[in-house]
Write an enzyme that holds these catalytic residues in place. Structure first.
Site, mmCIF file in Angstrom:
data_model
loop_
_atom_site.group_PDB
_atom_site.id
_atom_site.type_symbol
_atom_site.label_atom_id
_atom_site.label_comp_id
_atom_site.label_asym_id
_atom_site.label_seq_id
_atom_site.Cartn_x
_atom_site.Cartn_y
_atom_site.Cartn_z
ATOM 1 N N HIS A 356 53.183 61.589 20.028
ATOM 2 C CA HIS A 356 52.759 60.183 19.969
ATOM 3 C C HIS A 356 53.529 59.432 18.894
ATOM 4 C CE1 HIS A 356 50.267 56.614 19.928
ATOM 5 N NE2 HIS A 356 49.923 56.823 18.669
ATOM 6 N N SER A 357 53.988 58.216 19.215
ATOM 7 C CA SER A 357 54.579 57.285 18.256
ATOM 8 C C SER A 357 55.735 57.942 17.483
ATOM 9 C CB SER A 357 53.491 56.764 17.318
ATOM 10 O OG SER A 357 53.961 55.696 16.527
ATOM 11 N N TYR A 358 55.600 58.084 16.153
ATOM 12 C CA TYR A 358 56.666 58.670 15.344
ATOM 13 C C TYR A 358 56.886 60.148 15.687
ATOM 14 C CZ TYR A 358 59.806 58.944 11.335
ATOM 15 O OH TYR A 358 60.923 59.069 10.538
#
Length: 521
Positions: A356-358
């Site tokens: 997720h995300s980073y």
């Protein structure tokens, strides 16, 4: 005209007549304590006075035109005749200095009134909150959701309270991973000494021995830790949407081994030791007068610094320093370390990532650093609103091609779940997560991710390409990505092509503008 006098003060007599005539000539007089000293001036010439530096502290009175006698506090006397300020009350002298201000203000009392003590409970029960049967955080007595603005107009105090609760939530999720999900906490580095800073990850019992499937979970950046997608969702929504627990439980039910990374646990905090500044010794070659002057300046500087520090940090919180964990000082380092020491050593034929995300950026960096190993072991990667960028991370062509075939990014979008979303980056298919909230993308795409993994595993078994090409990214869209990648590659690598294209556009501009003008008429 009568002379205005003040009682109990002597009247200054006019100067004696001149020796050459009967005309009276004013005698130069001294104005006591005015303008940083006693200097001789003519009493018939207006003399500007700078009140900021004036030390006479003149006692004000109504001053009519003409010769007026005033006195200062003390024994000095003075005369103002035709003074520039003789038609207005005298200006007050400035006495305020930073040291005087500090001495007048009781900072301790002032700050106590502004902000309550930052002393918060260390348990959920102490906060009077608990998770109900639906995994929602509710007040024990009122049943209400968490309230951030517990005290109005005290944002800093409310934020500190929220952070204290967040630390308790982190420990609570760790307990759930061990008790409800039956995961083991594994310390890293694996060869760390007793006094060395350490981090940890969570693994299922069969994570390294499962011959079939292994799922690796990577959260995003910020305050979240192992087992969490978003702290905000845990506190304001529920445990299912905010934690990785639903992914872990379903993966274990479907026969996956599980490894939960902890990429934000990069350092430990310890109290910063107090440094004592040693004063210069008397045996120094520096003159005593100069040394005293320097000491005075340093004391004043320290006093001002302490004043501002107390205003910024009224509770006198401890100053902390960070000790980074060896080979795990960043999310990217952490992902590579766990790959080298755990994932690469696992027996699973099919490894799946959910990032997720980073966490997506950390996986792409892992892919760049360990390309051959990743290609041989990883079957599919589910990214949720990943912030990776193949250009900025300098991912090669072979990495981008592999990602197009084996990755899918569920992005925040108002479109229905799994709807194809256009992308300018030629890395991997992008589909809608069914929500426009970044932190919810993992939870909303939960069923589609497991379907994607199942189809990718079946496609690998049958020696076919992963089903993401047919199910989530139509051939037409794949062709568009490949064509866009090829065009950009040619344009960016050939100055001749750039020049010709820009020249063509420059020659085309007059025709475009003429055509627009014709249509407007």
């Amino acid at each position: 005209m009568k002379k205005a006098t003040l009682s109990s003060h002597r009247i200054l007599s006019p100067s004696p007549p001149s020796a050459t005539g009967t005309k009276l000539t004013p005698t130069p007089r001294l104005l006591p304590g005015c303008c940083h000293g006693r200097r001789r001036v003519r009493s018939d010439v207006p003399v500007p006075c700078r009140p900021r530096k004036c030390n006479s502290n003149l006692v004000g009175a109504r001053i009519p035109r003409g010769k007026v006698i005033t006195t200062a506090r003390g024994s000095s006397t003075g005369e103002l005749e035709g003074h520039a300020s003789s038609r207005q009350p005298p200006q007050p002298c400035s006495w305020g200095q930073s040291s005087d201000l500090l001495s007048r203000i009781d900072l301790d009392e002032l700050m106590k009134k502004d902000e309550p003590p930052l002393d918060f409970p260390d348990t959920l029960e102490g906060f009077e909150y608990a998770f109900n049967e639906k995994g929602q955080l509710r007040h024990i007595k009122t049943g209400e959701p968490f309230v951030f603005n517990y005290r109005e107009d005290l944002h800093r105090w409310n934020q500190k309270r929220y952070e204290a609760l967040g630390e308790i939530i982190t420990k609570y999720v760790y307990e759930l991973l061990e008790k409800d999900c039956n995961l083991k906490k594994i310390s890293i580095p694996v060869d760390a000494t007793e006094n060395e800073p350490k981090s940890f990850i969570f693994m299922s019992e069969d994570a390294l021995t499962n011959p079939q499937k292994l799922m690796v979970l990577i959260h995003g950046s910020g305050v979240v830790r192992a087992g969490q997608w978003a702290r905000r969702l845990i506190i304001n929504e529920d445990l299912d949407s905010g934690t990785q627990i639903p992914f872990i439980k379903r993966a274990m039910d479907e026969g996956y081994g599980v490894i939960v990374l902890n990429p934000n646990e990069n350092y430990i905090e310890v109290e910063k030791p107090k440094t004592h500044v040693q004063s210069s010794s008397d045996s120094s070659d520096e003159p005593a007068e100069k040394r005293e002057r320097k000491d005075k300046v340093s004391k004043e500087t320290k006093k001002r610094r302490d004043f501002y520090e107390k205003y910024r940090n009224p509770q006198r919180e401890k100053e902390m320093m960070q000790l980074y964990i060896r080979e795990n000082g960043s999310p990217e380092e952490h992902a590579i370390y766990v790959w080298d020491h755990f994932i690469a050593q696992s027996a699973a034929e099919n490894v799946f990532f959910v990032a997720h995300s980073y966490g997506g950026l950390a996986f792409v960096e892992l892919m760049i650093q360990r390309e051959a190993d990743v290609k041989s072991k990883v079957t599919a990667v589910a990214l949720t609103d990943s912030v990776h960028n193949v250009w900025h991370q300098e991912a090669g062509k072979t990495v981008r091609e592999w990602m197009r075939e084996n990755c899918c990014n569920w992005v925040s979008s108002s479109e229905p779940l799994d709807t194809s979303v256009e992308s300018m980056l030629p890395d991997c298919p992008r589909v809608s997560a069914g929500t426009d909230r970044h932190e919810l993308t993992s939870w909303k795409s939960f069923p589609s991710i497991f379907k994607f993994f199942t189809e990718a595993s079946e496609a690998k078994t049958s020696s076919l390409k992963p089903a993401v090409t047919a199910a989530l990214a139509p051939n037409k869209a794949r062709g568009a990505w490949e064509e866009r990648d090829l065009v950009w590659k040619i344009f960016s690598s050939s100055p001749t092509v750039q020049f010709l294209l820009l020249h063509f556009l420059w020659r085309l501009l007059p025709y475009i503008f003429n055509n627009s003008a014709f249509k407007s008429n």
